[in-house]
Design an enzyme around this catalytic site. Structure first.
Site, PDB file in Angstrom:
ATOM      1  N   GLN A 197      55.747 100.894  56.254  1.00 52.46           N
ATOM      2  CA  GLN A 197      54.486 101.393  55.708  1.00 52.46           C
ATOM      3  C   GLN A 197      54.589 102.878  55.393  1.00 52.46           C
ATOM      4  OE1 GLN A 197      52.225  99.107  59.102  1.00 52.46           O
ATOM      5  NE2 GLN A 197      50.680 100.096  57.862  1.00 52.46           N
ATOM      6  N   PHE A 228      50.370  95.211  59.002  1.00 47.64           N
ATOM      7  CA  PHE A 228      49.203  95.304  59.894  1.00 47.64           C
ATOM      8  C   PHE A 228      49.277  96.457  60.893  1.00 47.64           C
ATOM      9  CE2 PHE A 228      49.803  90.767  58.751  1.00 47.64           C
ATOM     10  CZ  PHE A 228      48.711  90.641  57.900  1.00 47.64           C
ATOM     11  N   GLU A 232      54.055 100.876  60.713  1.00 53.87           N
ATOM     12  CA  GLU A 232      53.674 102.271  60.436  1.00 53.87           C
ATOM     13  C   GLU A 232      54.720 103.221  61.018  1.00 53.87           C
ATOM     14  OE1 GLU A 232      49.549 103.358  61.050  1.00 53.87           O
ATOM     15  OE2 GLU A 232      50.015 105.490  61.043  1.00 53.87           O
ATOM     16  N   ARG A 310      40.782 107.351  68.046  1.00 51.51           N
ATOM     17  CA  ARG A 310      39.934 106.507  67.202  1.00 51.51           C
ATOM     18  C   ARG A 310      39.065 105.579  68.057  1.00 51.51           C
ATOM     19  NH1 ARG A 310      39.236 105.116  61.705  1.00 51.51           N
ATOM     20  NH2 ARG A 310      40.833 106.558  61.028  1.00 51.51           N
ATOM     21  N   ARG A 342      45.861  97.105  62.950  1.00 45.19           N
ATOM     22  CA  ARG A 342      44.584  97.036  62.216  1.00 45.19           C
ATOM     23  C   ARG A 342      43.359  97.429  63.050  1.00 45.19           C
ATOM     24  NH1 ARG A 342      43.983  92.115  58.055  1.00 45.19           N
ATOM     25  NH2 ARG A 342      42.683  93.131  56.513  1.00 45.19           N
ATOM     26  N   THR A 442      42.518 110.374  61.101  1.00 45.39           N
ATOM     27  CA  THR A 442      41.906 111.404  61.956  1.00 45.39           C
ATOM     28  C   THR A 442      42.860 112.585  62.134  1.00 45.39           C
ATOM     29  OG1 THR A 442      42.698 110.250  63.899  1.00 45.39           O
ATOM     30  CG2 THR A 442      40.458 109.755  63.176  1.00 45.39           C
ATOM     31  N   ALA A 511      45.233 103.496  57.882  1.00 42.36           N
ATOM     32  CA  ALA A 511      43.866 104.017  58.009  1.00 42.36           C
ATOM     33  C   ALA A 511      42.969 103.513  56.865  1.00 42.36           C
ATOM     34  CB  ALA A 511      43.872 105.545  58.066  1.00 42.36           C
ATOM     35  N   GLU A 714      40.521  97.625  57.342  1.00 42.70           N
ATOM     36  CA  GLU A 714      40.391  97.491  58.795  1.00 42.70           C
ATOM     37  C   GLU A 714      39.000  97.117  59.300  1.00 42.70           C
ATOM     38  OE1 GLU A 714      42.292 101.466  59.198  1.00 42.70           O
ATOM     39  OE2 GLU A 714      43.326 100.530  60.880  1.00 42.70           O
TER      40      GLU A 714
HETATM   41  N1  MTE Z   1      46.568  92.895  54.371  1.00 38.71           N
HETATM   42  C1  MTE Z   1      47.703  92.179  54.295  1.00 38.71           C
HETATM   43  N2  MTE Z   1      47.732  91.086  53.525  1.00 38.71           N
HETATM   44  N3  MTE Z   1      48.810  92.545  55.002  1.00 38.71           N
HETATM   45  C2  MTE Z   1      48.811  93.655  55.823  1.00 38.71           C
HETATM   46  O1  MTE Z   1      49.824  93.963  56.455  1.00 38.71           O
HETATM   47  N4  MTE Z   1      47.502  95.544  56.732  1.00 38.71           N
HETATM   48  C3  MTE Z   1      46.166  96.043  57.035  1.00 38.71           C
HETATM   49  C4  MTE Z   1      45.289  95.991  55.796  1.00 38.71           C
HETATM   50  N5  MTE Z   1      45.354  94.705  55.170  1.00 38.71           N
HETATM   51  C5  MTE Z   1      47.614  94.423  55.925  1.00 38.71           C
HETATM   52  C6  MTE Z   1      46.500  94.002  55.138  1.00 38.71           C
HETATM   53  C7  MTE Z   1      46.122  97.402  57.559  1.00 38.71           C
HETATM   54  S1  MTE Z   1      46.362  97.642  59.212  1.00 38.71           S
HETATM   55  C8  MTE Z   1      45.826  98.468  56.771  1.00 38.71           C
HETATM   56  S2  MTE Z   1      45.635 100.017  57.406  1.00 38.71           S
HETATM   57  C9  MTE Z   1      45.627  98.320  55.326  1.00 38.71           C
HETATM   58  O2  MTE Z   1      45.775  96.981  54.882  1.00 38.71           O
HETATM   59  C10 MTE Z   1      46.564  99.226  54.558  1.00 38.71           C
HETATM   60  O3  MTE Z   1      46.402  99.106  53.202  1.00 38.71           O
HETATM   61  P1  MTE Z   1      45.248  99.816  52.348  1.00 38.71           P
HETATM   62  O4  MTE Z   1      44.991 101.148  52.954  1.00 38.71           O
HETATM   63  O5  MTE Z   1      45.844  99.881  50.996  1.00 38.71           O
HETATM   64  O6  MTE Z   1      44.062  98.908  52.408  1.00 38.71           O
HETATM   65  N1  HPA Z   2      44.799 105.578  61.265  1.00 33.15           N
HETATM   66  C1  HPA Z   2      45.959 104.933  61.046  1.00 33.15           C
HETATM   67  N2  HPA Z   2      47.118 105.511  61.190  1.00 33.15           N
HETATM   68  C2  HPA Z   2      47.136 106.786  61.586  1.00 33.15           C
HETATM   69  C3  HPA Z   2      45.974 107.500  61.835  1.00 33.15           C
HETATM   70  C4  HPA Z   2      44.736 106.857  61.658  1.00 33.15           C
HETATM   71  O1  HPA Z   2      43.651 107.431  61.852  1.00 33.15           O
HETATM   72  N3  HPA Z   2      46.316 108.741  62.223  1.00 33.15           N
HETATM   73  C5  HPA Z   2      47.663 108.748  62.212  1.00 33.15           C
HETATM   74  N4  HPA Z   2      48.167 107.583  61.821  1.00 33.15           N
HETATM   75 MO1  MOS Z   3      46.671 100.131  59.605  1.00 34.93          MO
HETATM   76  S1  MOS Z   3      46.658  99.917  61.647  1.00 34.93           S
HETATM   77  O1  MOS Z   3      46.025 101.763  59.731  1.00 34.93           O
HETATM   78  O2  MOS Z   3      48.330 100.280  59.363  1.00 34.93           O
END
Ligand code: MTE
Ligand code: HPA
Ligand code: MOS
Length: 763
Positions: A197, A228, A232, A310, A342, A442, A511, A714
């Protein structure tokens, strides 16, 4: 082109026909080596000796590496350097990597791993959060957030409640396990295909471990088969390990974790224990909240403090609480380092206050939805959080009113009561829970993004941006944004693989802010290109009127007939020697806060929504069926409603898994017992509510994000809590809601049956 075109996810057809290329599908020549990690099978020990001789001698083995073979720094800690790449003198959890092997086939690598022996001198270990609390094994300083005066609150409140809530771990269970493919080149250069990620951080860790500059490392991420949060930071491990092997073997090396290994060695959602004390009035309104949040960081810091933070920032959820004191403590244990998942601590903090309100409602014999409503943040008064941020553009009341009506909450509540009065072995329950979730990292400096855009002379556009695709539809939304900004149909637009040599110094896609941040950076780049094209268009169209980009043409607003094809304009621009590429940048304005004081404006905006769940419980077996779930969620002016609804459905089901069936069980030696899908129960098709209704809140827009949209990812995870509390409501009906049932997360069949048993034995 307008917002809200429900374009299909750009990979949907490739996914279902097996044509999408994941890292494991990348074909290389016969030089490719396959890797294996040998990891600790004891939770805490001194390493006395590592015997690699027999493995090295196995035919087909190319490299066997230990920490001594690391040319750079033996470190992979993303925030704090407390995580070694390979254990040297001690191991701190089962699953910690000690030896790396590369061989001509995966089978030989596995054979070789069985020939490695490690001599340990075992040390005392901490194997649960409770144990860590008892031993006070803090991993960093204690954090706090304060507003008002708890002592004054204690005087003001009519009722008081003291209690504890436990929330459990959760395995990410992305379909594609952690994987990396490192391809060495001349001058120690390394190209790494990584399922990460956070390509920029992956690049930093690989550079550090190899002891070379970042400009020699390229990380490329086409797509992940789910992440998910689990990729990260911890995807960095695989990239570092495969790069080390590729560096030594001078050949490409692929490292893919087996499902079992992935579950055993990577971190999970942080378990929490909340010790709370709360005061309230006879109408259910909250007066004070005094909480200690304890969390299990695992054996290294990783993102634990941002996650704890958070959780603390979301301990209010949707409710105004006049007097608040929250203390946050993260403990070190000898378990794999827990990581982003997530919601990032948010779900845990929200679970705590929802659990509390559920109890208050039962004690006061007021409907729990009404107790929630009376505590919602308001528009003008009661609109500041316990960390000083104003709750603006608040849609809580609007959503509540609409959902109460559309879900027919109060009538169904009566029907449920009738049902429960006439059934002994089946009981039904219902609950409404809201969510208010802060959108932004954050860690303020992470709220930035970059993009690189090329317009080619055939009018086609290639977009690179810092965000990564993990299934969430980010690339599709980005392409839609470009399509709308340029008035160009989607077939002219392509989003390329994320690559650190195209966009540098990016933040993780996390995030929930992938579209918010990268969408704005893309817009910024497109604005630059449009600013260069507009004078040329005026010249060619011989006008001073406003220029519009629409339907693959560039024209003027006042006379629709006067226009030039976009493609033609680009060709003219090229002949005039104009620059047709741009790099874009964005930083979220007007945010910032003091982490130490716990005060300020950490978030750009809040996302709101609510969920009503109804369940039927089999009192004799503990089996739960979700009968109906209604969700009303605010996505602002959605860029892609179908993708957003898919995200909401997926998040709810994932949250439901965390709240009910997913449990990580360890034995007394710290060994994870349920590390494969036959024993670790993620939700399946049968767990989807029989009647599942997801709606987006209509007629709302969000002035603070790209094209008035809102992040989605999330926040809807937290809707699983409504089902969790509906189960509690069903249990509570067994004693006519007179007794508080014992409850925790996850509410497994075992938890439910024990709770019922306890309730039945109460007098
Ligand atoms: N959706 C799918 N299909 N697969 C994933 O791994 N990760 C989730 C969410 N939705 C995820 C998902 C998480 S934890 C986050 S933070 C966001 O997607 C990240 O993508 P975005 O910021 O573009 O929404
Ligand atoms: N969300 C998700 N990932 C992060 C954050 C947050 O607020 N801060 C640092 N990594
Ligand atoms: Mo989502 S836990 O912020 O990758």
């Amino acid at each position: 082109m307008k917002n809200s075109i429900s374009v299909l996810h750009d990979s949907i057809k490739k996914h279902v026909s097996g044509k999408s290329i994941f890292i494991d599908d990348i074909l290389l020549n016969d030089n490719l080596l396959h890797a294996r990690v040998v990891y600790s099978n004891v939770p805490h020990a001194k390493i006395k000796a590592i015997h690699t001789h027999n493995a090295k001698n196995l035919h087909g083995v190319h490299c066997v590496l230990t920490s001594k073979d690391i040319p750079g720094v033996n470190q992979m800690g993303p925030v704090i350097h407390d995580e070694v790449c390979l254990a040297s003198d001690k191991v701190e959890c089962i699953g910690q990597a000690v030896v790396l092997i590369a061989a001509t086939t995966e089978k030989i690598a596995i054979e070789a791993s069985k020939l490695i022996t490690i001599d340990y001198e075992e040390l005392e270990s901490v194997l649960s959060l409770k144990d860590a609390i008892n031993k006070n094994s803090l991993i960093g300083s204690v954090r706090s957030m304060n507003r008002g005066d708890i002592d004054l609150g204690k005087k003001q409140a009519k009722h008081h409640l003291i209690g504890q809530l436990e929330t459990g771990a959760q395995e990410h269970w992305y379909l594609e396990t952690q994987i990396s493919l490192a391809v060495p080149s001349e001058d120690d250069e390394m190209l790494v295909y990584s399922s990460t990620q956070h390509p920029s951080e992956t690049q930093a860790i690989v550079a550090e471990v190899l002891g070379i500059n970042k400009n020699q490392i390229t990380i490329e991420t086409k797509r992940m088969g789910g992440a998910f949060g689990g990729k990260e930071t911890q995807a960095n491990w695989l990239a570092a390990w495969s790069s080390l092997l590729a560096f030594h073997c001078k050949k490409p090396v692929k490292l893919r974790l087996s499902r079992d290994d992935d579950q055993k060695i990577t971190g999970k959602r942080h378990p929490f224990i909340f010790d709370y004390e709360v005061g309230y009035q006879s109408d259910g309104s909250l007066v004070y909240l005094n909480v200690i949040q304890h969390t299990d960081a695992g054996c290294a810091t990783d993102l634990s403090f941002a996650i704890l933070e958070r959780a603390m920032l979301h301990n209010d959820n949707a409710y105004f609480i006049p007097h608040v004191h929250i203390e946050g403590r993260a403990y070190k244990t000898n378990l794999p380092s827990n990581t982003a998942f997530r919601g990032f601590g948010g779900p845990q903090g929200v679970a705590c206050i929802e659990f509390i309100l559920d109890q208050i409602a039962r004690k006061l014999k007021i409907d729990s939805a009404l107790v929630r409503k009376i505590n919602f943040y308001e528009e003008d008064a009661k609109n500041v959080t316990h960390y000083g941020q104003k709750v603006e553009y608040n849609h809580l009341h609007k959503i509540y009113d609409q959902l109460i009506k559309s879900s027919d909450y109060f009538n169904r509540k009566k029907e449920i009561e009738n049902f429960n009065n006439s059934n002994e072995f089946y009981k039904k329950g219902i609950a409404l829970t809201p969510v208010k979730f802060g959108i932004s990292f954050t860690t303020t400096h992470l709220n930035q993004a970059g993009a690189l855009i090329h317009v080619y002379t055939d009018g086609s556009v290639l977009i690179s941006h810092g965000g990564t695709e993990m299934g969430q539809g980010l690339h599709t939304k980005i392409a839609q944004i470009a399509s709308m900004e340029l008035g160009l149909s989607m077939d002219f637009i392509k989003v390329g693989a994320t690559n650190t040599s195209k966009v540098a110094n990016t933040s993780a896609t996390a995030a929930s802010s992938g579209t918010d941040l990268n969408g704005m950076a893309v817009k910024n780049a497109l604005d630059q290109i449009k600013d260069r094209l507009i004078p040329l268009a005026k010249e060619l169209l011989n006008t001073n009127d406003e220029i519009v980009f629409e339907n693959n043409y560039v024209g003027i607003l006042s006379n629709k007939a006067k226009k030039i094809e976009f493609k033609k304009l680009i060709q003219e621009a090229y002949l005039k020697r104009m620059h047709l590429s741009a790099s874009g940048f964005y930083q979220t304005p007007d945010i910032g806060w003091d982490k130490i004081k716990g005060w300020g404006k950490p978030f750009n905006y809040f996302t709101y929504g609510m969920c009503v769940s109804e369940v039927q419980l089999d009192v004799l077996t503990g089996y739960v069926k979700v009968l109906r779930t209604d969700i009303l969620h605010d996505c602002g002016k959605s860029i892609n409603p179908n993708i957003d609804i898919g995200q909401i459905q997926g998040a709810y089901i994932q949250g439901l898994g965390w709240c009910t069936t997913e449990e990580c069980k360890y034995d007394s030696k710290g060994r994870l017992l349920n590390y494969s899908p036959d024993t670790y129960k993620i939700p399946s098709i049968q767990d989807i509510p029989l009647d599942f209704r997801v709606e987006l809140l209509k007629e709302v827009d969000n002035p603070l994000a790209i094209r008035k949209s809102k992040a989605v990812a999330e926040p809807p995870f937290m809707y699983g809590l409504s089902t969790w509390l509906a189960i509690k409501d069903a249990i509570s009906s067994i004693k006519n809601h007179q007794v508080e049932p014992e409850f925790k997360i996850p509410a497994t069949h075992e938890t439910i049956l024990l709770s019922i048993d306890k309730l039945k034995n109460e007098i």
